[in-house]
Design a protein around this motif. Structure first.
Motif, PDB file in Angstrom:
ATOM      1  N   ILE A  55      42.094 -17.239 -14.836  1.00 58.34           N
ATOM      2  CA  ILE A  55      41.918 -17.902 -13.546  1.00 58.34           C
ATOM      3  C   ILE A  55      43.112 -17.708 -12.622  1.00 58.34           C
ATOM      4  N   LEU A  56      44.299 -18.021 -13.102  1.00 54.82           N
ATOM      5  CA  LEU A  56      45.491 -18.027 -12.245  1.00 54.82           C
ATOM      6  C   LEU A  56      45.726 -16.721 -11.483  1.00 54.82           C
ATOM      7  N   PRO A  57      45.577 -15.549 -12.109  1.00 55.27           N
ATOM      8  CA  PRO A  57      45.859 -14.311 -11.367  1.00 55.27           C
ATOM      9  C   PRO A  57      44.810 -13.938 -10.323  1.00 55.27           C
ATOM     10  N   PHE A  58      43.667 -14.636 -10.318  1.00 57.78           N
ATOM     11  CA  PHE A  58      42.533 -14.163  -9.507  1.00 57.78           C
ATOM     12  C   PHE A  58      42.156 -15.064  -8.347  1.00 57.78           C
ATOM     13  N   ILE A  59      42.744 -16.240  -8.252  1.00 64.02           N
ATOM     14  CA  ILE A  59      42.515 -17.106  -7.095  1.00 64.02           C
ATOM     15  C   ILE A  59      43.875 -17.533  -6.552  1.00 64.02           C
ATOM     16  N   PRO A  60      43.970 -17.875  -5.261  1.00 67.21           N
ATOM     17  CA  PRO A  60      45.270 -18.186  -4.639  1.00 67.21           C
ATOM     18  C   PRO A  60      45.745 -19.605  -4.958  1.00 67.21           C
ATOM     19  N   VAL A  61      46.166 -19.818  -6.191  1.00 70.47           N
ATOM     20  CA  VAL A  61      46.635 -21.141  -6.620  1.00 70.47           C
ATOM     21  C   VAL A  61      47.927 -21.485  -5.887  1.00 70.47           C
TER      22      VAL A  61
END
Length: 438
Positions: free
Chosen positions: A118-124
């Motif tokens: 998740i973390l690498p693929f959405i602008p957290v």
């Protein structure tokens, strides 16, 4: 493919809703249609990802409430579908066909092993890490392997990390997240802090140089104030530090303002510290924070209390030694006569390795006020053996059927504490409500 992925997810979710079902299957369908769908979504506003061994659900839900009270339009996976498919379901069912998320704030609870998906693929914008403890060895593997899976995706992360300053296993993430900014929360030494501990403790060695960590005090397990005996690795300065801890009144203070925790136990106050940290970072008022704490719903199985005219029953979920030890402390505080039912299952969601029960201090509840302990569930005999080895002298029984076990416990008319693992939680809850006529 993006539009088709979103459309197929929405359609399958709608069909499931029509037949009274939910779940993460729509997200699985969406990912099969477009494997890169997450990176094609458009977000407006904060995107907060919450992970850790204990406290993810309560923390994420309180952060969601915080933003809602501050006037944001928020989407969140409140029901705890925290694997990749569940998170994709949440996002795509709230997306326009062009990929734009229909909210100006997103709060997502994320399973530790799924952070890398998740973390690498959405602008957290904010990555919250509550704690790391040994948990479900058959699924999550050793804690070092779990942390390593998260560390591998952190070098490219450029958002803010909100970290538990009292957990060296969490603080170590700042060693690899070279492009991130950091905000820390924690708790000051208090009357409940101890200089030594016998609880399961993973934070023994410095992640930077390998030397032994030394503690000024412990709050619980390996959570406390630490420093390396050889290098500069230590508890960082906290942006939010809870003080004036009172576990009887469930109150604490931060920056001179007093608060009441919505949940029992010191570990729950750490969840509150995260909310205060997020509020501070986003300029959200203390009135909003206090409103969140005063109206926080009690999650199912988190010290959930059922009452009728003649009976009180308190239900708690347990899944690993540290969380279970905190539940034991809550029960230990109650000096009234009580009956305890322990429901131990070993299905996949529970963890098939139940050796963790020997790292849990069940001895804390083996007091004179505990008049009877009833064990049930798929591994009831293992649980009874653990209680026997712990030296419990009162009546101890194994009951094959959950409903009969609950009925027997409630028939004593004493306060009943029910302790259940994941797959046992809902059946236990249903059995309690049925027997108490709720």
């Amino acid at each position: 493919m993006k539009t088709l992925s979103i459309l197929s997810t929405k359609l399958s979710a709608w069909v499931l809703h029509l037949i009274g079902r939910g779940g993460s299957m729509p997200g699985s369908i969406g990912c099969k249609v477009d494997a890169n769908i997450l990176s094609k979504l458009k977000f407006n506003g904060p995107v907060i990802l919450v992970t850790g061994t204990n406290g993810k659900t309560s923390t994420a839900n309180m952060i969601t409430d915080l933003f809602e009270k501050a006037g944001y339009n928020v989407i969140s996976n409140r029901k705890g579908d925290n694997l990749k498919a569940g998170i994709v379901t949440t996002l795509l069912t709230h997306a326009k066909l062009n990929g734009e998320i229909k909210a100006n704030a997103v709060v997502l609870e994320c399973d530790e092993l799924n952070v890398r998906h998740i973390l690498p693929f959405i602008p957290v914008t904010d990555f919250v890490v509550n704690n790391f403890f040994r948990d479900q060895l058959d699924r999550a593997r050793e804690m070092e392997q779990l942390i390593d899976s998260i560390e591998k995706v952190l070098p490219a992360y450029r958002g803010r990390m909100i970290l538990n300053a009292n957990d060296p296993n969490v603080v170590r993430l700042n060693l690899v997240a070279k492009n991130a900014s950091f905000s820390y929360f924690g708790m000051d030494e208090n009357k409940y802090s101890v200089k030594t501990t016998k609880e399961a403790s993973e934070g023994k060695f410095c992640p930077k140089c390998g030397a032994r960590l030394e503690y000024s005090y412990y709050q619980y397990s390996h959570i406390g104030k630490f420093h390396c005996s050889k290098c500069d690795f230590q508890t960082p300065e906290m942006d939010i530090c809870l003080k004036d801890i009172d576990l009887d009144k469930e109150t604490f203070s931060s920056d001179g303002i007093h608060y009441k925790s919505p949940y029992e136990g010191m570990y729950s106050m750490y969840n509150c510290a995260v909310v205060l940290n997020v509020a501070k970072n986003y300029g959200i008022s203390q009135d909003c924070v206090k409103s969140v704490f005063s109206h926080a719903p009690q999650p199912a199985g988190r010290n959930e209390t059922f009452t009728s005219k003649e009976q009180t029953c308190i239900l708690n979920l347990v899944k690993n030694p540290t969380g279970a030890n905190e539940v034991m402390k809550v029960i230990e505080k109650d000096d009234s006569d009580k009956t305890i039912v322990i429901v131990l299952n070993d299905r996949e969601q529970d963890g098939t390795d139940v050796s963790w029960i020997y790292d849990t201090f069940f001895e804390k509840i083996m007091k004179d006020s505990t008049k009877e302990i009833i064990c049930t569930g798929l591994r009831a005999n293992d649980m009874a053996l653990r209680i026997y080895y712990g030296g419990y002298k009162g009546p101890l029984s194994v009951v094959d059927t959950l409903d009969i076990a609950i009925k027997a416990a409630l028939a004593t008319k004493r306060t009943t504490y029910a302790i259940a693992t994941y797959t046992a939680l809902l059946p236990t809850r249903n059995a309690i409500k049925k027997e108490m006529g709720l």
